[in-house]
Design an enzyme around this catalytic site. Structure first.
Site, PDB file in Angstrom:
ATOM      1  N   ASP A   1       1.290  -1.015   0.306  1.00 10.01           N
ATOM      2  CA  ASP A   1      -0.025   0.099   0.342  1.00 10.01           C
ATOM      3  C   ASP A   1       1.542   1.356   0.153  1.00 10.01           C
ATOM      4  OD1 ASP A   1       0.898   0.558   2.613  1.00 10.01           O
ATOM      5  OD2 ASP A   1      -1.123   0.394   3.324  1.00 10.01           O
TER       6      ASP A   1
ATOM      7  N   ASP B   1      -7.917  -7.566   2.364  1.00  6.77           N
ATOM      8  CA  ASP B   1      -6.532  -6.995   3.663  1.00  6.77           C
ATOM      9  C   ASP B   1      -7.460  -7.012   4.762  1.00  6.77           C
ATOM     10  OD1 ASP B   1      -5.471  -4.419   4.054  1.00  6.77           O
ATOM     11  OD2 ASP B   1      -6.489  -4.766   2.376  1.00  6.77           O
TER      12      ASP B   1
END
Length: 379
Positions: free
Chosen positions: A95, A274
């Site tokens: 990310d 996630d």
């Protein structure tokens, strides 16, 4: 080097759920998929062999903000990227640090150029821009890299959410430009996923989804949900985004969530998830199992000699008893954290694997309805 490819193997007739396959240079990922979070290059309390063999993870996450600060880009570059540094041979997604920027609200300043923030480690100041976040993720070496975005808090005023979304879109253009100017590192392809924002406003979510779709990326993400809004609102926003994102590209809902959240969002057309919940809750003694939720610290488990979870294919879950795991927690043994984390992650992967099977068989919706009730049961 080939860009990420995605194909759909089957769809559910009663919902938007689909079973697919993503192909990366580090291997194939069958969707829907859950990705364990390895913030600093490790999934807390679980080693890479356990992730592979017991959890049966197909892809894990790394965090740009944390890896940039520790061990730092010099070490990662010398190692040949995160795969070689941590020994994980399968796909990795990073990310962009946008969520950390969101969570460090007291220690950051957002401007057009990027975000100035203070390190949570030593207080030093740093600047993240769309350009250098692309460079950092290239150096970390993930297969899937995320666009740099701003994640507005919940609740947000309409004006703030709109300005934030427009900034995220401008930053996205700069991310694409930077990637086009720089080569892949380490001999494999690195694929950019843009992120839909817009808070909890339908018109903004639609606008953002359509803007992201127009970029023609190999996959797309939905951000800014699971930040405190009611579950029903999350589902409503997610459904709207999925309706406006390309059907032939994977859709990733960031940071979600509970087992029932995952099943409900699979039904809306999401492929990738996630969340830190399985490991974080596990370390606090909350187990997600095929029969429901267990607080293993409760006295009722003190003499329960049944295995932790006979309903999933995981050596750890099928070997240790509830009584033994409770004893480890009461005694503050480190092994408790490992066993509980493996159980929860293995259950999450079991759940998405079962969802995939039911989508392909054609009875996903009826199975999901039954499972959601069971998953929410407190044992």
């Amino acid at each position: 080097m080939a860009s990420l490819a995605f194909s759909i193997a089957g769809k559910d007739n009663m919902s938007k759920a689909r079973a697919g396959e993503m192909v990366t240079d580090h291997g194939v990922i069958q969707t829907p998929i859950f990705m364990p979070v390895g913030t600093v290059g490790s999934v807390k309390a679980v080693n890479q062999q356990q992730l592979e063999q017991e959890v049966k993870a197909q892809i894990i996450l790394g965090n740009t903000y944390h890896l940039y600060l520790r061990p730092g880009l010099d070490v990662l570059e010398k190692a040949g990227g995160l795969h070689r540094f941590n020994g994980w041979r399968h796909p990795i997604l990073t990310d962009s640090g946008g969520y950390q920027v969101f969570s460090l609200a007291a220690n950051r300043k957002i401007k057009e150029e990027g975000v100035v923030f203070q390190s949570h480690i030593d207080g030093s100041k740093h600047l993240f821009t769309p350009e250098n976040v692309m460079d950092i993720q290239r150096t970390i070496g993930a297969d899937i890299i995320m666009a740099f975005d701003e994640c507005p808090p919940y609740p947000s005023e309409y004006g703030y959410a709109k300005k934030s979304m427009e900034l995220t879109h401008r930053w996205l253009d700069r991310c694409f430009t930077r990637l086009a100017e720089t080569p892949d590192k380490y001999g494999y392809s690195q694929n950019l996923f843009p992120i839909v924002q817009g808070g909890t406003y339908k018109d903004l979510r639609k606008t953002s989804s359509q803007y992201i779709a127009s970029k023609g990326a190999v996959g797309n993400a939905i951000g800014g949900l699971s930040v405190g809004e009611p579950e029903e609102m999350m589902y409503e926003m997610c459904a709207l985004c999925c309706e406006n994102l390309p059907e032939d590209k994977p859709r990733y809902l960031m940071g979600v969530g509970t087992p029932w959240n995952i099943l409900e969002n699979i039904a809306l057309g999401v492929d990738m998830f996630d969340c830190v919940m399985p490991t974080r809750n596990g370390r606090n003694g909350m187990l997600f199992t095929s029969e429901g939720v267990i607080n293993i610290k409760n006295k009722k488990w003190a003499d329960d000699f049944s295995v932790i979870d006979a309903g999933i294919d995981c050596a750890t879950s099928n070997y240790y008893t509830k009584a033994y795991l409770r004893h480890l927690f009461v005694a503050n043994e480190l092994l408790a954290l490992q066993i509980a984390s493996i159980q929860n992650l293995a259950f999450y992967l079991h759940l998405v694997t079962e969802a995939r099977k039911h989508i392909l068989v054609g009875d996903f919706s009826s199975w999901k309805t039954e499972m959601v009730v069971k998953l929410k049961t407190r044992l």
